[in-house]
Design a protein around this motif. Structure first.
Motif, PDB file in Angstrom:
ATOM      1  N   ILE A  85       0.838  -1.215   0.000  1.00  0.00           N
ATOM      2  CA  ILE A  85       0.000   0.000   0.000  1.00  0.00           C
ATOM      3  C   ILE A  85       0.869   1.260   0.000  1.00  0.00           C
ATOM      4  N   LYS A  86       1.874   1.282   0.854  1.00  0.00           N
ATOM      5  CA  LYS A  86       2.740   2.459   0.943  1.00  0.00           C
ATOM      6  C   LYS A  86       3.582   2.634  -0.317  1.00  0.00           C
ATOM      7  N   ARG A  87       4.017   1.520  -0.892  1.00  0.00           N
ATOM      8  CA  ARG A  87       4.824   1.610  -2.111  1.00  0.00           C
ATOM      9  C   ARG A  87       4.022   2.221  -3.256  1.00  0.00           C
ATOM     10  N   HIS A  88       2.739   1.899  -3.317  1.00  0.00           N
ATOM     11  CA  HIS A  88       1.888   2.439  -4.386  1.00  0.00           C
ATOM     12  C   HIS A  88       1.210   3.751  -3.993  1.00  0.00           C
ATOM     13  N   LYS A  89       1.445   4.195  -2.755  1.00  0.00           N
ATOM     14  CA  LYS A  89       0.893   5.460  -2.273  1.00  0.00           C
ATOM     15  C   LYS A  89      -0.642   5.499  -2.366  1.00  0.00           C
ATOM     16  N   VAL A  90      -1.265   4.446  -1.874  1.00  0.00           N
ATOM     17  CA  VAL A  90      -2.732   4.355  -1.915  1.00  0.00           C
ATOM     18  C   VAL A  90      -3.298   4.257  -0.492  1.00  0.00           C
ATOM     19  N   GLU A  91      -2.643   4.943   0.446  1.00  0.00           N
ATOM     20  CA  GLU A  91      -3.090   4.892   1.831  1.00  0.00           C
ATOM     21  C   GLU A  91      -4.530   5.397   1.995  1.00  0.00           C
ATOM     22  N   GLN A  92      -4.871   6.475   1.297  1.00  0.00           N
ATOM     23  CA  GLN A  92      -6.218   7.030   1.441  1.00  0.00           C
ATOM     24  C   GLN A  92      -7.283   6.035   0.967  1.00  0.00           C
ATOM     25  N   LEU A  93      -7.018   5.390  -0.136  1.00  0.00           N
ATOM     26  CA  LEU A  93      -7.950   4.383  -0.648  1.00  0.00           C
ATOM     27  C   LEU A  93      -8.097   3.239   0.356  1.00  0.00           C
ATOM     28  N   ALA A  94      -6.968   2.732   0.852  1.00  0.00           N
ATOM     29  CA  ALA A  94      -7.002   1.629   1.806  1.00  0.00           C
ATOM     30  C   ALA A  94      -7.755   2.024   3.074  1.00  0.00           C
ATOM     31  N   CYS A  95      -7.581   3.251   3.512  1.00  0.00           N
ATOM     32  CA  CYS A  95      -8.278   3.719   4.713  1.00  0.00           C
ATOM     33  C   CYS A  95      -9.791   3.741   4.511  1.00  0.00           C
ATOM     34  N   ARG A  96     -10.229   4.153   3.348  1.00  0.00           N
ATOM     35  CA  ARG A  96     -11.668   4.139   3.069  1.00  0.00           C
ATOM     36  C   ARG A  96     -12.209   2.718   3.127  1.00  0.00           C
ATOM     37  N   TRP A  97     -11.480   1.794   2.574  1.00  0.00           N
ATOM     38  CA  TRP A  97     -11.924   0.402   2.575  1.00  0.00           C
ATOM     39  C   TRP A  97     -11.884  -0.195   3.981  1.00  0.00           C
ATOM     40  N   LEU A  98     -10.906   0.224   4.777  1.00  0.00           N
ATOM     41  CA  LEU A  98     -10.813  -0.278   6.157  1.00  0.00           C
ATOM     42  C   LEU A  98     -12.091   0.025   6.944  1.00  0.00           C
ATOM     43  N   ASN A  99     -12.726   1.140   6.644  1.00  0.00           N
ATOM     44  CA  ASN A  99     -13.942   1.534   7.366  1.00  0.00           C
ATOM     45  C   ASN A  99     -15.108   0.575   7.147  1.00  0.00           C
ATOM     46  N   SER A 100     -15.033  -0.223   6.094  1.00  0.00           N
ATOM     47  CA  SER A 100     -16.141  -1.143   5.787  1.00  0.00           C
ATOM     48  C   SER A 100     -15.904  -2.559   6.311  1.00  0.00           C
ATOM     49  N   TYR A 101     -14.768  -2.788   6.932  1.00  0.00           N
ATOM     50  CA  TYR A 101     -14.448  -4.150   7.380  1.00  0.00           C
ATOM     51  C   TYR A 101     -15.192  -4.486   8.674  1.00  0.00           C
ATOM     52  N   ASP A 102     -15.518  -5.774   8.838  1.00  0.00           N
ATOM     53  CA  ASP A 102     -16.287  -6.229   9.999  1.00  0.00           C
ATOM     54  C   ASP A 102     -15.387  -6.785  11.107  1.00  0.00           C
ATOM     55  N   PHE A 103     -14.172  -6.279  11.209  1.00  0.00           N
ATOM     56  CA  PHE A 103     -13.278  -6.670  12.293  1.00  0.00           C
ATOM     57  C   PHE A 103     -12.515  -5.428  12.754  1.00  0.00           C
ATOM     58  N   ASP A 104     -11.860  -5.529  13.902  1.00  0.00           N
ATOM     59  CA  ASP A 104     -11.160  -4.391  14.486  1.00  0.00           C
ATOM     60  C   ASP A 104      -9.988  -3.989  13.584  1.00  0.00           C
ATOM     61  N   THR A 105      -9.990  -2.739  13.137  1.00  0.00           N
ATOM     62  CA  THR A 105      -8.951  -2.268  12.212  1.00  0.00           C
ATOM     63  C   THR A 105      -8.128  -1.118  12.806  1.00  0.00           C
ATOM     64  N   GLN A 106      -8.207  -0.926  14.110  1.00  0.00           N
ATOM     65  CA  GLN A 106      -7.521   0.210  14.722  1.00  0.00           C
ATOM     66  C   GLN A 106      -6.012   0.165  14.481  1.00  0.00           C
ATOM     67  N   GLN A 107      -5.419  -1.003  14.625  1.00  0.00           N
ATOM     68  CA  GLN A 107      -3.973  -1.096  14.452  1.00  0.00           C
ATOM     69  C   GLN A 107      -3.571  -0.824  13.009  1.00  0.00           C
ATOM     70  N   GLN A 108      -4.351  -1.371  12.071  1.00  0.00           N
ATOM     71  CA  GLN A 108      -4.055  -1.131  10.658  1.00  0.00           C
ATOM     72  C   GLN A 108      -4.212   0.347  10.324  1.00  0.00           C
ATOM     73  N   LYS A 109      -5.246   0.979  10.870  1.00  0.00           N
ATOM     74  CA  LYS A 109      -5.459   2.398  10.617  1.00  0.00           C
ATOM     75  C   LYS A 109      -4.328   3.240  11.188  1.00  0.00           C
ATOM     76  N   SER A 110      -3.783   2.826  12.328  1.00  0.00           N
ATOM     77  CA  SER A 110      -2.704   3.590  12.936  1.00  0.00           C
ATOM     78  C   SER A 110      -1.449   3.597  12.063  1.00  0.00           C
ATOM     79  N   MET A 111      -1.310   2.574  11.193  1.00  0.00           N
ATOM     80  CA  MET A 111      -0.141   2.493  10.327  1.00  0.00           C
ATOM     81  C   MET A 111      -0.379   3.122   8.947  1.00  0.00           C
ATOM     82  N   LEU A 112      -1.661   3.354   8.614  1.00  0.00           N
ATOM     83  CA  LEU A 112      -1.973   3.821   7.272  1.00  0.00           C
ATOM     84  C   LEU A 112      -2.675   5.166   7.221  1.00  0.00           C
ATOM     85  N   CYS A 113      -3.481   5.457   8.234  1.00  0.00           N
ATOM     86  CA  CYS A 113      -4.372   6.620   8.158  1.00  0.00           C
ATOM     87  C   CYS A 113      -3.872   7.761   9.051  1.00  0.00           C
ATOM     88  N   LEU A 114      -3.942   8.954   8.528  1.00  0.00           N
ATOM     89  CA  LEU A 114      -3.550  10.135   9.305  1.00  0.00           C
ATOM     90  C   LEU A 114      -4.635  10.545  10.282  1.00  0.00           C
TER      91      LEU A 114
END
Length: 238
Positions: free
Chosen positions: A209-238
């Motif tokens: 994700i970071k190599r392709h610079k698509v953090e914003q896209l990944a963050c939007r998709w993280l919001n739709s997941y049905d599991f805890d994504t706090q740790q993933q968001k802390s590494m990707l989302c501002l």
């Protein structure tokens, strides 16, 4: 008088001896092929951790796997390994010249295709073929078909996930006409990789994700997941 039973026994014994010698020779060839294959395999595994930095090491690996393929042709695992060595030769900084690098990628592709012809259900080979076409700049329907074949035979395999993310994000970022064919699969593979926050799958996904610079896209998709994504968001989302 000619003793026919004795002659038959002798002929049978000679035939058996020749058969045994033939099988012994085949076993010796197989053993030599396996030794050459494993020496190359160990080097390619080493390069994954430490990269390829020595020309001599590359040539040793290539010569060994060539001997293995000569001793035991029609072995798909040997074919894949020879293709992998050619691909390493193309992506390393040891060898200059775009033409030579392209030629090595083309050689790798031919070995992967030969392996697939013998073992069409190997998902990692399909994924490897897709990545190779991407490196060659061959963005076409065949590339998409390779991704779909990889997904068909190995939807939960790490290398398949990685191929979908690498190519899927590249197509998305470049507004490719093929994005519509991969966007659903891209979302599925990303979700599967991010499920376990501390797993190698998740760390690999975040790196891509970071190599392709698509953090914003990944963050939007993280919001739709049905599991805890706090740790993933802390590494990707501002």
């Amino acid at each position: 008088m000619i003793n026919l039973p004795v002659l038959v026994k002798k002929a049978t014994l000679i035939a058996i001896i020749f058969m045994l010698l033939f099988f012994c020779w085949q076993a010796i060839k197989m053993g030599k092929a396996n030794l050459n294959f494993y020496s190359t395999h160990q080097l390619t595994e080493f390069w994954l951790e430490h990269e390829l930095t020595e020309r001599n090491q590359y040539h040793v690996a290539l010569q060994a796997i060539e001997r293995a393929n000569n001793e035991h042709p029609q072995n798909p695992q040997y074919m894949v390994t020879q293709g992998l060595v050619y691909e390493w030769g193309a992506i390393t900084s040891l060898f200059a010249g775009e033409q030579q690098k392209q030629q090595r990628l083309i050689q790798a592709k031919s070995y992967y295709l030969d392996a697939i012809a013998l073992r069409p259900t190997w998902p990692v080979t399909w994924a490897t073929l897709a990545i190779l076409k991407w490196r060659l700049g061959e963005i076409d329907q065949e590339l998409i078909d390779y991704l779909k074949q990889a997904d068909k035979y190995g939807p939960y395999v790490m290398e398949v996930h990685q191929a979908w993310l690498e190519i899927g994000f590249y197509l998305y970022q470049n507004k490719s006409q093929y994005t519509v064919q991969v966007i659903k699969g891209l979302r599925i593979h990303l979700k599967e990789m991010l499920k376990q926050a501390n797993s190698p799958f998740a760390h690999s996904a975040i790196t891509i994700i970071k190599r392709h610079k698509v953090e914003q896209l990944a963050c939007r998709w993280l919001n739709s997941y049905d599991f805890d994504t706090q740790q993933q968001k802390s590494m990707l989302c501002l």
